[in-house]
Design an enzyme around this catalytic site. Structure first.
Site, mmCIF file in Angstrom:
data_model
loop_
_atom_site.group_PDB
_atom_site.id
_atom_site.type_symbol
_atom_site.label_atom_id
_atom_site.label_comp_id
_atom_site.label_asym_id
_atom_site.label_seq_id
_atom_site.Cartn_x
_atom_site.Cartn_y
_atom_site.Cartn_z
ATOM 1 N N TYR A 177 0.835 -1.212 0.000
ATOM 2 C CA TYR A 177 0.000 0.000 0.000
ATOM 3 C C TYR A 177 0.867 1.258 0.000
ATOM 4 O O TYR A 177 1.000 1.931 1.000
ATOM 5 C CB TYR A 177 -0.898 -0.035 1.244
ATOM 6 C CG TYR A 177 -1.942 1.049 1.356
ATOM 7 C CD1 TYR A 177 -2.860 1.284 0.345
ATOM 8 C CD2 TYR A 177 -2.022 1.821 2.509
ATOM 9 C CE1 TYR A 177 -3.838 2.266 0.475
ATOM 10 C CE2 TYR A 177 -2.992 2.801 2.659
ATOM 11 C CZ TYR A 177 -3.903 3.025 1.629
ATOM 12 O OH TYR A 177 -4.868 4.004 1.777
ATOM 13 N N ARG A 182 -1.186 8.105 -3.887
ATOM 14 C CA ARG A 182 -2.126 7.132 -3.330
ATOM 15 C C ARG A 182 -3.404 7.818 -2.856
ATOM 16 O O ARG A 182 -3.395 8.977 -2.460
ATOM 17 C CB ARG A 182 -1.449 6.426 -2.145
ATOM 18 C CG ARG A 182 -2.224 5.262 -1.563
ATOM 19 C CD ARG A 182 -1.473 4.681 -0.373
ATOM 20 N NE ARG A 182 -1.517 5.547 0.793
ATOM 21 C CZ ARG A 182 -0.686 5.438 1.833
ATOM 22 N NH1 ARG A 182 0.272 4.527 1.837
ATOM 23 N NH2 ARG A 182 -0.810 6.249 2.860
ATOM 24 N N ASP A 183 -4.489 7.066 -2.891
ATOM 25 C CA ASP A 183 -5.763 7.541 -2.353
ATOM 26 C C ASP A 183 -6.224 8.786 -3.097
ATOM 27 O O ASP A 183 -6.567 9.797 -2.502
ATOM 28 C CB ASP A 183 -5.612 7.826 -0.853
ATOM 29 C CG ASP A 183 -6.943 7.737 -0.119
ATOM 30 O OD1 ASP A 183 -7.935 7.343 -0.747
ATOM 31 O OD2 ASP A 183 -6.979 8.056 1.078
ATOM 32 N N SER A 189 -5.811 9.154 3.697
ATOM 33 C CA SER A 189 -4.704 8.193 3.629
ATOM 34 C C SER A 189 -3.721 8.519 2.516
ATOM 35 O O SER A 189 -3.092 7.634 1.947
ATOM 36 C CB SER A 189 -5.261 6.773 3.433
ATOM 37 O OG SER A 189 -6.048 6.397 4.530
ATOM 38 N N ASP A 229 -7.976 0.534 -2.767
ATOM 39 C CA ASP A 229 -8.539 1.743 -3.393
ATOM 40 C C ASP A 229 -8.026 2.051 -4.790
ATOM 41 O O ASP A 229 -8.737 2.679 -5.569
ATOM 42 C CB ASP A 229 -8.310 3.003 -2.549
ATOM 43 C CG ASP A 229 -9.037 2.985 -1.228
ATOM 44 O OD1 ASP A 229 -9.938 2.160 -1.064
ATOM 45 O OD2 ASP A 229 -8.687 3.789 -0.358
ATOM 46 N N ASP A 407 -9.357 5.360 10.590
ATOM 47 C CA ASP A 407 -9.524 5.580 9.154
ATOM 48 C C ASP A 407 -9.089 6.976 8.738
ATOM 49 O O ASP A 407 -8.619 7.171 7.613
ATOM 50 C CB ASP A 407 -10.991 5.395 8.758
ATOM 51 C CG ASP A 407 -11.456 3.955 8.885
ATOM 52 O OD1 ASP A 407 -10.651 3.052 8.620
ATOM 53 O OD2 ASP A 407 -12.623 3.740 9.255
#
Length: 452
Positions: A177, A182-183, A189, A229, A407
């Site tokens: 990850y 990212r995200d 995140s 994701d 989260d």
């Protein structure tokens, strides 16, 4: 972690009292099994099918095979006021090539330490005792920054030592990850690498370091969920500028990851969102096309086993009835989603099997909208990891998201604040994503279904 717009084990290894006994949720029998056929105190060796018997709770003394001829219900039972799932999965033959078959799951030392620290902060004796049990339920270790990768070597070494001392083959569960940008459709995140700042090369270095660690310990099996994701965002969120800009890097990064991890025998499941994201009829075919294109474009790597669904989310595997928020989607839970997606994948040349995260799915009908993903109020730990999935398509029910790790923050002034973490159905006073959220952990324990 699981953002969308539009519209983080199955057999656990409790430290054994003797090397002759399998731990709670450990394997204790089945065709081809050469390990222990007895269980630690408090567990019964239960035959789930010809290929797999498992140590399940329910005995005051050590027991051994032969096991009962009928498997106990392993789906969540309904707690007062907390409807969850119905239709307990019925025993199905565990495929011989299921990567979990014949292995004990090595428990995450990091998460065990987090839980141990959390338990010391709980004053209620009953809740404290329940919370302590969570440390012995396997989940995945998330490698979300490159600085954590050396600890993978530490865990692999410990698992290798345990295999030698107990005679039981060990399996380590990880989440890969760290894609650049990212995200892309949310903030909570956001990762460490930027595409504009050598991000793809940095990501390939991250993958190379993981491969180097795994290569040192060939006797320890590794199962990885690949990039929560990322690919789902490429199905639904290309209208978001950051996602459209990340499309090529995501595809190149994931392709590199699966090709390189394949060289060291890492069993991989690409993240495939969840029923409320890619399960809509309009999204199924594009999703299947994308996953199949990546799989075949990478050379159909032998160790790409399939897809993971519901990672860090709250959907039931099999809901007793559709949650009102799912109205309009016939695939209202994960089993409907998987049953719809699997044939579409096969027709595209990707005969995928699945993992399903049920770590926080113990309580249903608690969200205002299906897209609400951040520290949802009233959630509870869900169905325990098992190979008794009720579906030949599903290799295992797992806990990917470490329950208690946040989260996203509810602090509106934080750089990584995401509006989903400030909604009315999101728990207040939340710290940054990945940080320990004590009160939320206690809620998950209290609402666990089945109870801890």
């Amino acid at each position: 972690m699981f953002k969308f717009s539009a519209l983080v084990a199955l057999v656990t290894l409790v430290p054994a009292f003797t090397s002759a006994q399998s731990g709670l949720y450990g394997q204790c029998g089945g065709i081809g099994w050469s390990g222990s056929t007895s269980c630690v105190s408090g567990a019964t060796c239960t035959k789930l099918n010809d290929y797999y018997s498992q140590c399940l709770p329910g005995s005051a003394a050590p027991t051994s095979a032969p096991a009962p001829t009928s498997a106990p219900t392993t789906a969540p039972t309904s707690a007062p006021g907390s409807p969850t799932t119905s239709n307990a999965p019925q025993p199905t033959a565990v495929p011989a090539d299921n990567p979990y078959t014949g292995y004990d799951i090595f428990l995450s030392p990091f998460y065990q330490d987090e839980v141990a620290a959390a338990v010391t902060k709980i004053s209620d004796a009953s809740l404290k005792a329940k919370a302590a049990k969570v440390a012995d339920i396997p989940n995945f270790t998330w490698f979300d920054v490159i600085a954590k990768v050396p600890t993978l070597g530490t865990y692999l070494s410990q698992a290798n030592d345990k295999a030698k001392s107990t005679g039981k083959k060990q399996l380590l569960q990880i989440v890969v990850y760290d894609l650049p940008d990212r995200d892309c459709a949310a903030l909570a995140s956001n990762g460490e690498f930027s595409i504009a700042n050598n991000g793809l090369a940095n990501y390939k270095n991250y993958i190379d370091q993981i491969v180097a660690q795994v290569k040192k310990f060939p006797d320890v099996r590794v199962v990885a969920v690949i990039e929560p994701d990322s690919l789902a965002n490429l199905v639904t969120n290309l209208n978001v500028q950051k996602c459209s800009g990340a499309q090529d890097a995501y595809k190149q990064g994931v392709t590199y990851a699966i090709q390189q991890l394949n060289t060291v025998g890492v069993y991989m499941y690409l993240d495939a969102g969840h029923a409320g994201w890619l399960g809509w009829s309009a999204n199924l075919t594009p999703a299947a096309q994308l996953f199949a294109q990546l799989y075949k474009g990478a050379g159909s790597p032998k160790f790409v086993r399939g897809l993971a669904t519901n990672v860090a989310n709250y959907n039931a595997l099999s809901a007793s009835s559709p949650d009102p928020i799912t109205q309009g989607n016939s695939n209202y839970d994960e089993i409907h989603y998987i049953n719809a997606l699997a044939p579409a994948l096969s027709s595209q040349g990707f005969p995928a099997k699945f993992l399903v995260d049920q770590g926080r799915s113990g309580v249903q009908n608690i969200r205002k909208e299906w897209g609400d993903w951040c520290n949802v109020k009233g959630a509870g730990f869900g169905q325990r990891p098992t190979l008794n999935t009720g579906s030949s398509l599903i290799d295992a029910i797992v806990w990917v998201k470490p329950g208690g790790e946040c989260d996203g923050t509810s602090d509106t002034s934080a750089v990584r604040y995401d509006a989903h973490c400030g909604l009315s159905d999101a728990a207040p006073n939340a710290p940054e994503a990945g940080s320990w959220f004590q009160s939320y952990f206690e809620t998950l324990v209290a609402n666990a279904n089945p109870p801890l």
